[in-house]
Design a protein around this motif. Structure first.
Motif, PDB file in Angstrom:
ATOM      1  N   LEU A  47       0.933  -1.277   0.155  1.00 32.56           N
ATOM      2  CA  LEU A  47      -0.146  -0.015   0.201  1.00 32.56           C
ATOM      3  C   LEU A  47       0.917   1.231  -0.135  1.00 32.56           C
ATOM      4  CD1 LEU A  47      -2.769  -1.097   2.650  1.00 32.56           C
ATOM      5  CD2 LEU A  47      -2.956  -1.011   0.199  1.00 32.56           C
ATOM      6  N   SER A  48       2.045   1.223  -0.389  1.00 37.66           N
ATOM      7  CA  SER A  48       3.128   2.335  -0.720  1.00 37.66           C
ATOM      8  C   SER A  48       3.448   2.883   0.643  1.00 37.66           C
ATOM      9  CB  SER A  48       2.504   3.400  -1.419  1.00 37.66           C
ATOM     10  OG  SER A  48       2.272   2.962  -2.588  1.00 37.66           O
TER      11      SER A  48
ATOM     12  N   LEU B 226      -0.554  -0.239  11.614  1.00 38.36           N
ATOM     13  CA  LEU B 226      -2.046  -0.719  11.674  1.00 38.36           C
ATOM     14  C   LEU B 226      -2.951   0.316  11.273  1.00 38.36           C
ATOM     15  CD1 LEU B 226      -2.358  -3.036  14.709  1.00 38.36           C
ATOM     16  CD2 LEU B 226      -2.748  -3.525  12.428  1.00 38.36           C
ATOM     17  N   ALA B 227      -2.460   1.831  11.796  1.00 40.94           N
ATOM     18  CA  ALA B 227      -3.162   2.994  11.475  1.00 40.94           C
ATOM     19  C   ALA B 227      -3.158   3.300  10.091  1.00 40.94           C
ATOM     20  CB  ALA B 227      -2.765   3.824  12.480  1.00 40.94           C
ATOM     21  N   ALA B 228      -1.906   3.350   9.594  1.00 44.73           N
ATOM     22  CA  ALA B 228      -1.773   3.729   8.130  1.00 44.73           C
ATOM     23  C   ALA B 228      -2.431   2.868   7.331  1.00 44.73           C
ATOM     24  CB  ALA B 228      -0.231   3.825   7.775  1.00 44.73           C
ATOM     25  N   VAL B 229      -2.588   1.500   7.579  1.00 46.72           N
ATOM     26  CA  VAL B 229      -3.065   0.412   6.768  1.00 46.72           C
ATOM     27  C   VAL B 229      -4.405   0.571   6.831  1.00 46.72           C
ATOM     28  CG1 VAL B 229      -3.519  -2.040   6.621  1.00 46.72           C
ATOM     29  CG2 VAL B 229      -1.070  -1.235   6.775  1.00 46.72           C
ATOM     30  N   ASP B 230      -4.987   0.773   7.879  1.00 42.85           N
ATOM     31  CA  ASP B 230      -6.457   1.267   8.049  1.00 42.85           C
ATOM     32  C   ASP B 230      -6.961   2.365   6.977  1.00 42.85           C
ATOM     33  OD1 ASP B 230      -9.140   0.509   9.225  1.00 42.85           O
ATOM     34  OD2 ASP B 230      -8.807   2.533  10.341  1.00 42.85           O
TER      35      ASP B 230
ATOM     36  N   ARG C 220      -5.337   3.426   4.375  1.00 35.87           N
ATOM     37  CA  ARG C 220      -4.861   3.065   2.977  1.00 35.87           C
ATOM     38  C   ARG C 220      -5.901   1.976   2.339  1.00 35.87           C
ATOM     39  NH1 ARG C 220      -3.576   4.596  -0.574  1.00 35.87           N
ATOM     40  NH2 ARG C 220      -1.856   3.783  -1.389  1.00 35.87           N
ATOM     41  N   ARG C 221      -5.979   0.865   3.170  1.00 37.66           N
ATOM     42  CA  ARG C 221      -6.875  -0.234   2.570  1.00 37.66           C
ATOM     43  C   ARG C 221      -8.000   0.154   2.023  1.00 37.66           C
ATOM     44  NH1 ARG C 221      -6.273  -5.082   6.261  1.00 37.66           N
ATOM     45  NH2 ARG C 221      -7.019  -3.850   7.812  1.00 37.66           N
ATOM     46  N   GLY C 222      -8.304  -0.412   0.868  1.00 38.91           N
ATOM     47  CA  GLY C 222      -9.600  -0.150   0.135  1.00 38.91           C
ATOM     48  C   GLY C 222      -9.683   1.156  -0.871  1.00 38.91           C
ATOM     49  N   LYS C 223      -8.354   1.938  -0.513  1.00 34.45           N
ATOM     50  CA  LYS C 223      -8.338   3.039  -1.473  1.00 34.45           C
ATOM     51  C   LYS C 223      -8.011   2.457  -2.824  1.00 34.45           C
ATOM     52  CE  LYS C 223      -9.510   6.175   1.385  1.00 34.45           C
ATOM     53  NZ  LYS C 223     -10.536   7.173   1.053  1.00 34.45           N
ATOM     54  N   ARG C 224      -7.057   1.530  -2.988  1.00 35.53           N
ATOM     55  CA  ARG C 224      -6.348   1.389  -4.413  1.00 35.53           C
ATOM     56  C   ARG C 224      -7.424   0.278  -5.113  1.00 35.53           C
ATOM     57  NH1 ARG C 224      -0.239   0.026  -4.521  1.00 35.53           N
ATOM     58  NH2 ARG C 224      -0.454   2.094  -3.691  1.00 35.53           N
ATOM     59  N   THR C 225      -7.615   0.736  -6.402  1.00 32.64           N
ATOM     60  CA  THR C 225      -8.407   0.029  -7.091  1.00 32.64           C
ATOM     61  C   THR C 225      -7.685  -0.612  -8.386  1.00 32.64           C
ATOM     62  OG1 THR C 225      -9.239   1.795  -8.354  1.00 32.64           O
ATOM     63  CG2 THR C 225     -10.473   1.021  -6.697  1.00 32.64           C
ATOM     64  N   GLU C 226      -8.070  -1.872  -8.591  1.00 36.93           N
ATOM     65  CA  GLU C 226      -7.373  -2.637  -9.953  1.00 36.93           C
ATOM     66  C   GLU C 226      -7.778  -2.105 -11.105  1.00 36.93           C
ATOM     67  OE1 GLU C 226      -4.647  -4.679  -9.631  1.00 36.93           O
ATOM     68  OE2 GLU C 226      -4.631  -4.530  -7.510  1.00 36.93           O
ATOM     69  N   ARG C 227      -6.686  -1.660 -11.921  1.00 44.18           N
ATOM     70  CA  ARG C 227      -7.159  -0.977 -13.164  1.00 44.18           C
ATOM     71  C   ARG C 227      -6.327  -1.602 -14.374  1.00 44.18           C
ATOM     72  NH1 ARG C 227      -8.776   4.754 -13.634  1.00 44.18           N
ATOM     73  NH2 ARG C 227      -7.751   4.738 -15.631  1.00 44.18           N
TER      74      ARG C 227
END
Length: 619
Positions: free
Chosen positions: A13-14, A35-39, A41-48
C-alpha cells in the motif's frame, strides 16, 4: 495481524516500514503506526487495466503498460489539451503499447481500444527540466507580515513588498523572498496552514491603492496604535482593513473583467461567508479580485527589477479550510502530516493538516495540485516548494499519536515532478525545493534530473566533527538560515539552546552536551572562514563580524541565488517561528523599519559588500 504479514501488506500500500533518520540510523515503524496507516490506505487502491496517469518526458514516445497483453491490434485516440484529436493503430509488445507520436507539452487524454474494451489514461507530456534562471542573483528574505515602512498598517502588504524590492535593487539585488501569502482564517496566524492554496490573503492588500479607497475613512488613531505595536496583531490589522475594504466593496461597480474572475472565485467566497455566518460573499469576491490585480502588478514590477516575486508554496492546507472541503476526496482521513525527530526538533513535528490520498489524486488527474501550482507560478519568478520530500513521500501521523510514531507513505513522484516542470516552463518560473532535514538520497538526484534548485543553509552545513561548510551547489539558493531556524545571532550565541531548555525540548544534561557541540561548531566555522580569508584572526565573540564573513562567503560562491535574512543584519535573537509554540510564532515584527535600514551605515556596508562579491561571482 502478525508483524511480518502486516509489513508486507503495508509495503503493498506504499507504506514504508522503515526509514533512515537525520542521524543516519534506521528507524522501524511501530506495529501501531503501521496498523493505523494500513487502515487508512486499505480499500483505496483499485485494480485498473491501465494506470490512471502516464508521464511522457520530452520527445519520448508515449508508452502505456496494460495489466495483460492484448490479443488484437490496439486502436487509439488522443484528445490534446488544445482540443484537437489524433488517432491511429499500433501493435503491443507484450503488454506494452507505444504510440509512434511526439506530443506537445501539456495535459492530454489517451484512450486505447482492443478486444472490445477501452482503457483511458491521463497523459502529462512534460519537459525534462524546469525553467532555469536567466542569471545569478541575490536578494533579501523577509516575512511580509513583519515588514515595517512609514506607510504600513501594522503589517506589511504588497505595496511594502515593492518598496523592499526597490531598496535591494539599489544595491544590485534582484529578489525579495517571503513566506506564503495565502488566504487564512483570522485566528490562524501560521502562513503554512492556509484556508486555500488557490486564493490569497487580503491582509496583504495595499488598501491605499484600491481604486475605491477613500482616505477619510481611515481611523488614524487605530492605525497609529497598530504601527506602534511591538509585534504584529494580524486579527487587529485585519479588522481595520476589513472595515475600510467593506466600504470599498459597497462602492464597487462590477465590470466584465470582474464577472469573469467571479466565475472562478464565487464558490470560495460563498464558503467563507458560510464559515463566518455572514452575508459576506460579495466582500470576499471583491478582495480576491483586487488581490489578483495587485499581485499581477507586483509580479510585473518585480520582474522589471530582477527575477520577479519569490513566493512560497506550502505543503498543506488547513483541515477546516476551503480546499479541504472542496477537494475532500483528495485528502486522507484520520492522519496528519509531520516530520520525525531530528537534531532541531527532537520530539518530531505534527503540522496538523491532512495529506493527499496517493490514489485519489491520481484518479482525479491531480486537478487540485495542478490548479494550486498554477495559481503560484502565474505570479512568481521563483517558487519555493515547502518540504520537497513531499513529492516522494509524506510522514503520516495517526490522529492522537505522538509525532515520533508516524510512518512514511510514498507518492508517484514522477507525476508530481512532471506537473512542476511543465508549469514552470510555461510560466518562466524557477522551482526551488526545500530539501532540509531527513532527506532520502533519491530526492536530490530527482531534483537535479528535473532542474529543481536545492536549498543550501549554512546552519545545516556546519558539523562539529567535520569540515563545516563546503561550497553550495551551483543550482541552489544559499542562505545562512531559514524562518524555521534560529537567527544567526541566536545560533551563534546559543540563545536557542536556552530556549529549547525552557520549552522542555532539552534537559540540563542534553543542554550541556548541546552547548559543547555548538562551541565545536563555532570553532569549525571560524577556522573555515579564516582559512578562506573571509575572516581575519580577531575577537570571535563579535557576532556581527562573523556574520559579515559568512555573508561574504555565500556571496562569493556559485549559488544561483543568495538570500540575506534581513533580521540577521542587526543581530536579532527572536526567531519568526518557534515550532510547537504558536503564541511565539508568525507575529514578530521587524525591529528596524525600511527607512531606518536605508539610513543604517552597517547595513549599507554589508549589502554593498554582498553586491560587490555577487557581481564578481557572476563574472
Amino acid at each position: 495481524m502478525r508483524i511480518q504479514p502486516l509489513r508486507d501488506l503495508a509495503r503493498s500500500l506504499s507504506i514504508e516500514t522503515t526509514y533512515i533518520d537525520a542521524t543516519g540510523k534506521r528507524q522501524q515503524a511501530s506495529r501501531e503506526a503501521l496498523l493505523a496507516a494500513v487502515d487508512v490506505r486499505r480499500g483505496k487502491r483499485t485494480e485498473r487495466a491501465v494506470e490512471p496517469v502516464t508521464v511522457v518526458w520530452g520527445t519520448a514516445k508515449p508508452t502505456v503498460t496494460l495489466a495483460s497483453a492484448p490479443t488484437e491490434r490496439v486502436e487509439w485516440d488522443l484528445l490534446l489539451e488544445d482540443g484537437s484529436w489524433r488517432s491511429g493503430r499500433t501493435h503491443a509488445a507484450g503488454n506494452t503499447v507505444t504510440l509512434d507520436e511526439t506530443l506537445p507539452f501539456g495535459y492530454h487524454t489517451l484512450h486505447l481500444h482492443t478486444g472490445g474494451k477501452s482503457y483511458g489514461t491521463f497523459v502529462i507530456a512534460a519537459p525534462p527540466k524546469a525553467y532555469a534562471p536567466r542569471q545569478k542573483t541575490w536578494g533579501l528574505f523577509l516575512p511580509l507580515y513583519a515588514a515595517r515602512t512609514r506607510r504600513s498598517w501594522g503589517a506589511g502588504d504588497l505595496g511594502d513588498l515593492l518598496q523592499y524590492a526597490q531598496f535591494v535593487d539599489q544595491y544590485g539585488g534582484g529578489v525579495v523572498a517571503t513566506l506564503p501569502m495565502l488566504a487564512a482564517f483570522d485566528d490562524e496566524p501560521s502562513p503554512y496552514s492556509p484556508v486555500s492554496r488557490l486564493f490569497w490573503n487580503e491582509l496583504y492588500l495595499d488598501v491605499t491603492r484600491v481604486p475605491e479607497f477613500d482616505p477619510t475613512e481611515v481611523d488614524h488613531g487605530v492605525l497609529a496604535h497598530l504601527q506602534q505595536l511591538k509585534d504584529v496583531d494580524p486579527a487587529a490589522v485585519m479588522r481595520e482593513k476589513r472595515r475600510v475594504l467593506e466600504r470599498c466593496a459597497a462602492r464597487f461597480i462590477a465590470t466584465a473583467s470582474f464577472e469573469r474572475f467571479a466565475e472562478t472565485a464565487r464558490e470560495y467566497a460563498e464558503f467563507r461567508a458560510r464559515i463566518e455566518q455572514r452575508d459576506s460573499a460579495a466582500y470576499h469576491l471583491y478582495v480576491q479580485y483586487r488581490m489578483s490585480q495587485q499581485l499581477r502588478e507586483a509580479a510585473n514590477a518585480a520582474q522589471r527589477l530582477g527575477s520577479g516575486l519569490y513566493l512560497d508554496f506550502p505543503l498543506g492546507t488547513n483541515p477546516g479550510g476551503y480546499d479541504a472541503w472542496r477537494y475532500a476526496e483528495a485528502f486522507a482521513k484520520n492522519v496528519s502530516v509531520g516530520a520525525p525527530p531530528d537534531g532541531f526538533f527532537t520530539k518530531g513535528q505534527n503540522w496538523g493538516f491532512p495529506p493527499f490520498d496517493p490514489d485519489a489524486i491520481r484518479e482525479q488527474r491531480y486537478d487540485y495540485f495542478r490548479a494550486a501550482v498554477r495559481n503560484h507560478v502565474t505570479h512568481a519568478g521563483v517558487l519555493r516548494i515547502d518540504h520537497v520530500m513531499g513529492l516522494h513521500r509524506l510522514y503520516w501521523i495517526p490522529n492522537g499519536a505522538d509525532a515520533k510514531d508516524g510512518v512514511y507513505v510514498r507518492y508517484r513522484e514522477e507525476e508530481l515532478y512532471a506537473i512542476l516542470t511543465l508549469e514552470s516552463r510555461r510560466h518562466g518560473c524557477v522551482i526551488v525545493g526545500e530539501d532540509l532535514g531527513t532527506v532520502p538520497p533519491e530526492v536530490p538526484k530527482m531534483m537535479a534530473r528535473h532542474g529543481l534548485r536545492r536549498m543550501y543553509v549554512v546552519q545545516y552545513e556546519i558539523k562539529p566533527q567535520e569540515e563545516p561548510v563546503g561550497p553550495p551547489p551551483a543550482a541552489s539558493v544559499a542562505s545562512v538560515n531559514t524562518h524555521d531556524m534560529p537567527t544567526f545571532a541566536g545560533f551563534y550565541s546559543g540563545h536557542d539552546i536556552d530556549d529549547r531548555v525552557a520549552q522542555g525540548l532539552l534537559d540540563e544534561r542534553g543542554a550541556t552536551q548541546e552547548r559543547e557541540t555548538r562551541e565545536a561548531m563555532r570553532r569549525r566555522l571560524i577556522d573555515f572562514l579564516v582559512q578562506r580569508e573571509y575572516l581575519t584572526h580577531g575577537p570571535t565573540q563579535d557576532t556581527q563580524r562573523v556574520l559579515e564573513a559568512v555573508q561574504a562567503f555565500l556571496a562569493s560562491t556559485d549559488a544561483e541565488i543568495v538570500l540575506v535574512n534581513l533580521e540577521d543584519l542587526w543581530g536579532e535573537l527572536v526567531p519568526q517561528n518557534v515550532p510547537g509554540v504558536p503564541a511565539r510564532s508568525w507575529r514578530h515584527k521587524l525591529r528596524m523599519g525600511l527607512e531606518e535600514m536605508q539610513a543604517d551605515g552597517s547595513i549599507r556596508r554589508v549589502l554593498t559588500n554582498v553586491a560587490a562579491r555577487r557581481n564578481a561571482a557572476v563574472v
